[in-house]
Design an enzyme around this catalytic site. Structure first.
Site, PDB file in Angstrom:
ATOM      1  N   HIS A  10       0.861  -1.196   0.000  1.00  0.00           N
ATOM      2  CA  HIS A  10       0.000   0.000   0.000  1.00  0.00           C
ATOM      3  C   HIS A  10       0.889   1.236   0.000  1.00  0.00           C
ATOM      4  CE1 HIS A  10      -3.926   1.939   1.696  1.00  0.00           C
ATOM      5  NE2 HIS A  10      -3.177   2.859   1.098  1.00  0.00           N
ATOM      6  N   HIS A  12       1.242   4.853  -2.312  1.00  0.00           N
ATOM      7  CA  HIS A  12       0.884   5.746  -3.420  1.00  0.00           C
ATOM      8  C   HIS A  12       2.179   6.389  -3.891  1.00  0.00           C
ATOM      9  CE1 HIS A  12      -3.462   5.575  -2.380  1.00  0.00           C
ATOM     10  NE2 HIS A  12      -2.971   5.355  -1.170  1.00  0.00           N
ATOM     11  N   HIS A 189      -9.728   1.302  -1.247  1.00  0.00           N
ATOM     12  CA  HIS A 189      -9.644   1.873   0.092  1.00  0.00           C
ATOM     13  C   HIS A 189     -11.055   1.810   0.678  1.00  0.00           C
ATOM     14  CE1 HIS A 189      -5.822   3.358  -1.268  1.00  0.00           C
ATOM     15  NE2 HIS A 189      -5.627   4.156  -0.235  1.00  0.00           N
ATOM     16  N   GLU A 192     -11.384   3.464   5.971  1.00  0.00           N
ATOM     17  CA  GLU A 192     -10.324   4.335   6.520  1.00  0.00           C
ATOM     18  C   GLU A 192     -11.024   5.407   7.354  1.00  0.00           C
ATOM     19  OE1 GLU A 192      -8.175   6.569   3.543  1.00  0.00           O
ATOM     20  OE2 GLU A 192      -6.516   7.060   4.906  1.00  0.00           O
ATOM     21  N   ASP A 270       1.580   3.830   2.880  1.00  0.00           N
ATOM     22  CA  ASP A 270       0.604   4.791   2.341  1.00  0.00           C
ATOM     23  C   ASP A 270       1.320   5.924   1.603  1.00  0.00           C
ATOM     24  OD1 ASP A 270      -2.019   5.338   1.736  1.00  0.00           O
ATOM     25  OD2 ASP A 270      -2.576   6.101   3.703  1.00  0.00           O
ATOM     26  N   ASP A 271       1.661   7.005   2.320  1.00  0.00           N
ATOM     27  CA  ASP A 271       2.269   8.184   1.693  1.00  0.00           C
ATOM     28  C   ASP A 271       3.454   8.634   2.544  1.00  0.00           C
ATOM     29  OD1 ASP A 271       0.055   8.819  -0.400  1.00  0.00           O
ATOM     30  OD2 ASP A 271      -1.027   8.540   1.485  1.00  0.00           O
TER      31      ASP A 271
HETATM   32  N1  ADE Z   1      -4.531   8.885  -1.653  1.00  0.00           N
HETATM   33  C1  ADE Z   1      -3.305   8.876  -1.150  1.00  0.00           C
HETATM   34  N2  ADE Z   1      -3.315   8.454   0.117  1.00  0.00           N
HETATM   35  C2  ADE Z   1      -4.605   8.169   0.426  1.00  0.00           C
HETATM   36  C3  ADE Z   1      -5.274   7.688   1.577  1.00  0.00           C
HETATM   37  N3  ADE Z   1      -4.631   7.401   2.717  1.00  0.00           N
HETATM   38  N4  ADE Z   1      -6.610   7.540   1.524  1.00  0.00           N
HETATM   39  C4  ADE Z   1      -7.281   7.849   0.417  1.00  0.00           C
HETATM   40  N5  ADE Z   1      -6.708   8.289  -0.699  1.00  0.00           N
HETATM   41  C5  ADE Z   1      -5.379   8.463  -0.693  1.00  0.00           C
HETATM   42 ZN    ZN Z   2      -3.764   4.738   0.584  1.00  0.00          ZN
END
Ligand code: ADE
Ligand code: ZN
Length: 278
Positions: A10, A12, A189, A192, A270-271
Site C-alpha cells: 500500500h 501511493h 480503500h 479508513e 501509504d504516503d
Molecule cells: N490517496 C493517497 N493516500 C490516500 C489515503 N490514505 N486515503 C485515500 N486516498 C489516498
Molecule cells: Zn492509501
C-alpha cells in the site's frame, strides 16, 4: 526488523514525493511552488483528517510533468525501499491527478514502469495498481480505464482512493465490473474514514481481492467474520492512520486487535513523504 525482507502493498507513488524532489522538479519544469523552502513544506504537513492531507497531496504532485519526472520519483522510492529491505512492492498511482492537468497518461505509466523494470534487475519484484479518484465521477473513471487500455500489460489491478466519505464503492460498480472483465485485480480503500457499509460494498459490489485500510470493519463483527472467511488481506497503514487522526495515538492503533480477530492485516506506508516511516 530493519534487516528483515519486506513486502510493501500500500504505497501511493505520488505520496513518496519528498519536498527536496518537489523543489528540484519545480525548478526543472519552470514552476513556482506555494512554499519557499523545504522546511516550510514540511511545516505544512499537519493534518486533522484525510481531506486536509489530500488538498496538499494534489497540490504537491503538480510538479510531475514528464516521463522522466515519474521515473525519477519512482526510482527514488525504490532505492529507499530497497535500503529498508523491501523485496516486493505493489504501487498505486493516481492517473487522474495528472491527466486533469494535461499530463499525458503515457508519461505517467511509462516513467513509473521504466523505474520498476530497472529495479527488477536489482531483484525487486513489483506490480502496478491504477487508482480511480472517488471524488470524481464514474464516467471519469471509465474514461481513465479507456486511456489505460493500451498499457494493460503494465497494470495488474485497479483501486479506489481519495475522499472516502460521501463516495461509496457502489458509485463505481460498473467501472470495476469492466476492469474485472479485463482480467484486472480489484482493490479499494474502504473503512479508513468511511463506515463498515463501505467495506461491505467493496466486498459485495466491487468484489475486491484485497481491502486497503479496513480499520472500521472492526465495528461490525459479521463483517470481520466475512473478511476472515474470505481470507482477504488488509493493507493497514499505522503511521498514516496516526497522521490523519484515524487513531488518537499509535498505542491505540487496532493492528493488534485485527490480528487477534484472525484478520490478515499487513503493515504498509501509504504516503511516506507526508506521514514519515517508509
Ligand atoms: N490517496 C493517497 N493516500 C490516500 C489515503 N490514505 N486515503 C485515500 N486516498 C489516498
Ligand atoms: Zn492509501
Amino acid at each position: 526488523i530493519a534487516a528483515l525482507p519486506k513486502a510493501e502493498l500500500h504505497l501511493h507513488i505520488e505520496g513518496s514525493l519528498e519536498p527536496e524532489m518537489m523543489f528540484a522538479l519545480a525548478q526543472r519544469n519552470g514552476l513556482k511552488l506555494a512554499f519557499d523552502s523545504v522546511e516550510a513544506i514540511r511545516a505544512a504537513y499537519e493534518f486533522s483528517n484525510l481531506q486536509d492531507f489530500l488538498d496538499i497531496y494534489y497540490q504537491g504532485m503538480a510538479v510531475l510533468l514528464t516521463e522522466q519526472d515519474f521515473f525519477d520519483l519512482t526510482a527514488a522510492y525504490l532505492h529507499r525501499a530497497a535500503a529498508d529491505g523491501v523485496r516486493h512492492v505493489e504501487i498505486f498511482f493516481d492517473p487522474q491527478g495528472h491527466t486533469a492537468r494535461g499530463v499525458p497518461f503515457a508519461n505517467v505509466v511509462g516513467g513509473i514502469a521504466r523505474a520498476l523494470a530497472e529495479a527488477e534487475q536489482r531483484g525487486i519484484t513489483s506490480r502496478l495498481i491504477m487508482c480511480f479518484l472517488r471524488h470524481l465521477s464514474e464516467a471519469e473513471a471509465e474514461a481513465t480505464l479507456d486511456e489505460a487500455l493500451p498499457f494493460l500489460a503494465l497494470i495488474h489491478g485497479v483501486g479506489l482512493d481519495s475522499s472516502e466519505v460521501g463516495h461509496p464503492p457502489e458509485k463505481f460498480a460498473r467501472v470495476f465490473a469492466r476492469a474485472r472483465g479485463l482480467g484486472l485485480k480489484i482493490v479499494a480503500h474502504a473503512g479508513e474514514e468511511g463506515p463498515p457499509a463501505y467495506v461491505w460494498q467493496a466486498l459485495d459490489v466491487l468484489g475486491v481481492d484485497r481491502i486497503d485500510h479496513g480499520n472500521r470493519a472492526l465495528e461490525d463483527d459479521a463483517l470481520v467474520s466475512r473478511i476472515v472467511a474470505d481470507n482477504l488481506t488488509l493493507t493497514v497503514c499505522p503511521l498514516s492512520n496516526l497522521k490523519l487522526c484515524v487513531v488518537r495515538d499509535i498505542a491505540a492503533h487496532p493492528l493488534r486487535r485485527m490480528l487477534a480477530a484472525g484478520l490478515r492485516a499487513t503493515v504498509n506506508s501509504d504516503d511516506p513523504a507526508y506521514f514519515g516511516g517508509y
